[in-house]
Design an enzyme around this catalytic site. Sequence first.
Site, PDB file in Angstrom:
ATOM      1  N   ASP A 156      39.245 -24.113  49.472  1.00  0.00           N
ATOM      2  CA  ASP A 156      38.934 -24.443  50.865  1.00  0.00           C
ATOM      3  C   ASP A 156      39.652 -25.738  51.254  1.00  0.00           C
ATOM      4  O   ASP A 156      39.689 -26.702  50.488  1.00  0.00           O
ATOM      5  CB  ASP A 156      37.418 -24.591  51.053  1.00  0.00           C
ATOM      6  CG  ASP A 156      37.006 -24.504  52.500  1.00  0.00           C
ATOM      7  OD1 ASP A 156      36.358 -23.513  52.880  1.00  0.00           O
ATOM      8  OD2 ASP A 156      37.336 -25.440  53.275  1.00  0.00           O
ATOM      9  N   ILE A 157      40.215 -25.768  52.454  1.00  0.00           N
ATOM     10  CA  ILE A 157      40.979 -26.931  52.932  1.00  0.00           C
ATOM     11  C   ILE A 157      40.056 -28.121  53.213  1.00  0.00           C
ATOM     12  O   ILE A 157      40.517 -29.265  53.253  1.00  0.00           O
ATOM     13  CB  ILE A 157      41.779 -26.521  54.205  1.00  0.00           C
ATOM     14  CG1 ILE A 157      42.970 -27.421  54.417  1.00  0.00           C
ATOM     15  CG2 ILE A 157      40.893 -26.477  55.431  1.00  0.00           C
ATOM     16  CD1 ILE A 157      43.953 -26.897  55.452  1.00  0.00           C
TER      17      ILE A 157
ATOM     18  N   ASN B 102      28.703 -16.907  55.050  1.00  0.00           N
ATOM     19  CA  ASN B 102      28.253 -17.211  56.408  1.00  0.00           C
ATOM     20  C   ASN B 102      28.602 -16.019  57.301  1.00  0.00           C
ATOM     21  O   ASN B 102      29.737 -15.531  57.266  1.00  0.00           O
ATOM     22  CB  ASN B 102      28.937 -18.481  56.924  1.00  0.00           C
ATOM     23  CG  ASN B 102      28.538 -19.713  56.130  1.00  0.00           C
ATOM     24  OD1 ASN B 102      27.416 -19.801  55.638  1.00  0.00           O
ATOM     25  ND2 ASN B 102      29.454 -20.657  55.991  1.00  0.00           N
TER      26      ASN B 102
ATOM     27  N   GLY C 289      26.764 -19.578  60.834  1.00  0.00           N
ATOM     28  CA  GLY C 289      27.739 -20.662  60.703  1.00  0.00           C
ATOM     29  C   GLY C 289      29.150 -20.197  60.406  1.00  0.00           C
ATOM     30  O   GLY C 289      29.988 -20.981  59.962  1.00  0.00           O
ATOM     31  N   GLN C 290      29.436 -18.915  60.681  1.00  0.00           N
ATOM     32  CA  GLN C 290      30.790 -18.408  60.409  1.00  0.00           C
ATOM     33  C   GLN C 290      31.768 -18.959  61.445  1.00  0.00           C
ATOM     34  O   GLN C 290      31.496 -18.915  62.645  1.00  0.00           O
ATOM     35  CB  GLN C 290      30.781 -16.870  60.444  1.00  0.00           C
ATOM     36  CG  GLN C 290      32.123 -16.246  60.057  1.00  0.00           C
ATOM     37  CD  GLN C 290      32.049 -14.719  59.953  1.00  0.00           C
ATOM     38  OE1 GLN C 290      31.025 -14.106  60.276  1.00  0.00           O
ATOM     39  NE2 GLN C 290      33.128 -14.119  59.513  1.00  0.00           N
ATOM     40  N   SER C 291      32.905 -19.499  60.966  1.00  0.00           N
ATOM     41  CA  SER C 291      33.916 -20.028  61.885  1.00  0.00           C
ATOM     42  C   SER C 291      35.239 -19.276  61.791  1.00  0.00           C
ATOM     43  O   SER C 291      36.041 -19.315  62.726  1.00  0.00           O
ATOM     44  CB  SER C 291      34.150 -21.520  61.630  1.00  0.00           C
ATOM     45  OG  SER C 291      34.682 -21.734  60.345  1.00  0.00           O
TER      46      SER C 291
ATOM     47  N   HIS D  77      34.699 -13.720  54.012  1.00  0.00           N
ATOM     48  CA  HIS D  77      35.026 -14.579  52.870  1.00  0.00           C
ATOM     49  C   HIS D  77      33.762 -15.016  52.148  1.00  0.00           C
ATOM     50  O   HIS D  77      32.729 -15.258  52.760  1.00  0.00           O
ATOM     51  CB  HIS D  77      35.828 -15.813  53.296  1.00  0.00           C
ATOM     52  CG  HIS D  77      35.248 -16.546  54.463  1.00  0.00           C
ATOM     53  ND1 HIS D  77      35.364 -16.091  55.757  1.00  0.00           N
ATOM     54  CD2 HIS D  77      34.541 -17.698  54.538  1.00  0.00           C
ATOM     55  CE1 HIS D  77      34.756 -16.933  56.576  1.00  0.00           C
ATOM     56  NE2 HIS D  77      34.235 -17.915  55.863  1.00  0.00           N
ATOM     57  N   LEU D  78      33.881 -15.122  50.843  1.00  0.00           N
ATOM     58  CA  LEU D  78      32.840 -15.712  50.000  1.00  0.00           C
ATOM     59  C   LEU D  78      33.220 -17.162  49.776  1.00  0.00           C
ATOM     60  O   LEU D  78      34.360 -17.466  49.426  1.00  0.00           O
ATOM     61  CB  LEU D  78      32.855 -15.051  48.612  1.00  0.00           C
ATOM     62  CG  LEU D  78      31.926 -13.903  48.257  1.00  0.00           C
ATOM     63  CD1 LEU D  78      32.131 -12.741  49.203  1.00  0.00           C
ATOM     64  CD2 LEU D  78      32.158 -13.480  46.828  1.00  0.00           C
ATOM     65  N   HIS D  79      32.261 -18.072  49.942  1.00  0.00           N
ATOM     66  CA  HIS D  79      32.440 -19.452  49.492  1.00  0.00           C
ATOM     67  C   HIS D  79      31.881 -19.541  48.075  1.00  0.00           C
ATOM     68  O   HIS D  79      30.726 -19.159  47.844  1.00  0.00           O
ATOM     69  CB  HIS D  79      31.633 -20.426  50.353  1.00  0.00           C
ATOM     70  CG  HIS D  79      32.035 -20.509  51.790  1.00  0.00           C
ATOM     71  ND1 HIS D  79      32.812 -21.520  52.295  1.00  0.00           N
ATOM     72  CD2 HIS D  79      31.741 -19.707  52.842  1.00  0.00           C
ATOM     73  CE1 HIS D  79      32.979 -21.349  53.599  1.00  0.00           C
ATOM     74  NE2 HIS D  79      32.334 -20.252  53.953  1.00  0.00           N
TER      75      HIS D  79
HETATM   76  P1  AMP Z   1      33.138 -20.274  57.560  1.00  0.00           P
HETATM   77  O1  AMP Z   1      32.745 -21.471  58.377  1.00  0.00           O
HETATM   78  O2  AMP Z   1      32.065 -19.746  56.668  1.00  0.00           O
HETATM   79  O3  AMP Z   1      33.756 -19.211  58.439  1.00  0.00           O
HETATM   80  O4  AMP Z   1      34.261 -20.781  56.556  1.00  0.00           O
HETATM   81  C1  AMP Z   1      35.604 -20.924  56.909  1.00  0.00           C
HETATM   82  C2  AMP Z   1      36.196 -21.866  55.927  1.00  0.00           C
HETATM   83  O5  AMP Z   1      37.601 -21.767  55.985  1.00  0.00           O
HETATM   84  C3  AMP Z   1      35.841 -23.340  56.166  1.00  0.00           C
HETATM   85  O6  AMP Z   1      35.124 -23.855  55.044  1.00  0.00           O
HETATM   86  C4  AMP Z   1      37.200 -23.996  56.356  1.00  0.00           C
HETATM   87  O7  AMP Z   1      37.256 -25.290  55.793  1.00  0.00           O
HETATM   88  C5  AMP Z   1      38.122 -23.025  55.655  1.00  0.00           C
HETATM   89  N1  AMP Z   1      39.512 -23.060  56.080  1.00  0.00           N
HETATM   90  C6  AMP Z   1      39.978 -23.078  57.349  1.00  0.00           C
HETATM   91  N2  AMP Z   1      41.334 -23.077  57.351  1.00  0.00           N
HETATM   92  C7  AMP Z   1      41.734 -23.054  56.059  1.00  0.00           C
HETATM   93  C8  AMP Z   1      43.003 -23.050  55.408  1.00  0.00           C
HETATM   94  N3  AMP Z   1      44.162 -23.048  56.090  1.00  0.00           N
HETATM   95  N4  AMP Z   1      43.029 -23.038  54.053  1.00  0.00           N
HETATM   96  C9  AMP Z   1      41.871 -23.040  53.350  1.00  0.00           C
HETATM   97  N5  AMP Z   1      40.637 -23.038  53.910  1.00  0.00           N
HETATM   98  C10 AMP Z   1      40.565 -23.048  55.248  1.00  0.00           C
END
Ligand code: AMP
Length: 114
Positions: free
Chosen positions: A30-31, A87, A93-95, A100-102
């Site tokens: 994750d970034i 999420n 809290g999905q963005s 994706h799995l964290h």
């Molecule tokens: P969510 O909020 O559950 O949808 O998680 C999305 C995740 O993607 C967040 O934790 C971000 O930090 C991560 N993210 C966004 N852009 C990138 C990227 N270019 N490389 C790696 N992770 C990213």
Amino acid sequence: MSDCLFCKIVARTIPAPLVYEDDLVVAFDDINPQAPIHTLVIPRKHVVSLAELQDSDAELLGRLLLVGSKVAKLKGIAEPGYRVVVNTGSHGGQSVFHLHLHVLGGRHLAWPPG
Ligand code: AMP
Ligand code: ZN
């Protein structure tokens, strides 16, 4: 999907060093990590969220979880443990709307989540 960030990572048009890849899924860090280890595991195919999965995605969902487990071992957090989070939707809290799995670990994680 052409305007999806994670589809671009799968297509390698946005760089993200891969922790793991196979025919169905890829994993990358994750970034904006929320724990010392914070890796994302995503399907190569565009699926919006857990809410959009079909019965025909059973193998894919199984693979995502198996790779979550594999990533935890690769990252050395299988012991003392870790958390896998998906999420889903706005209240979840999905963005990024590509499933994706964290995989989070490397410190004690509080419960319940906020
Ligand atoms: P969510 O909020 O559950 O949808 O998680 C999305 C995740 O993607 C967040 O934790 C971000 O930090 C991560 N993210 C966004 N852009 C990138 C990227 N270019 N490389 C790696 N992770 C990213
Ligand atoms: Zn996508």
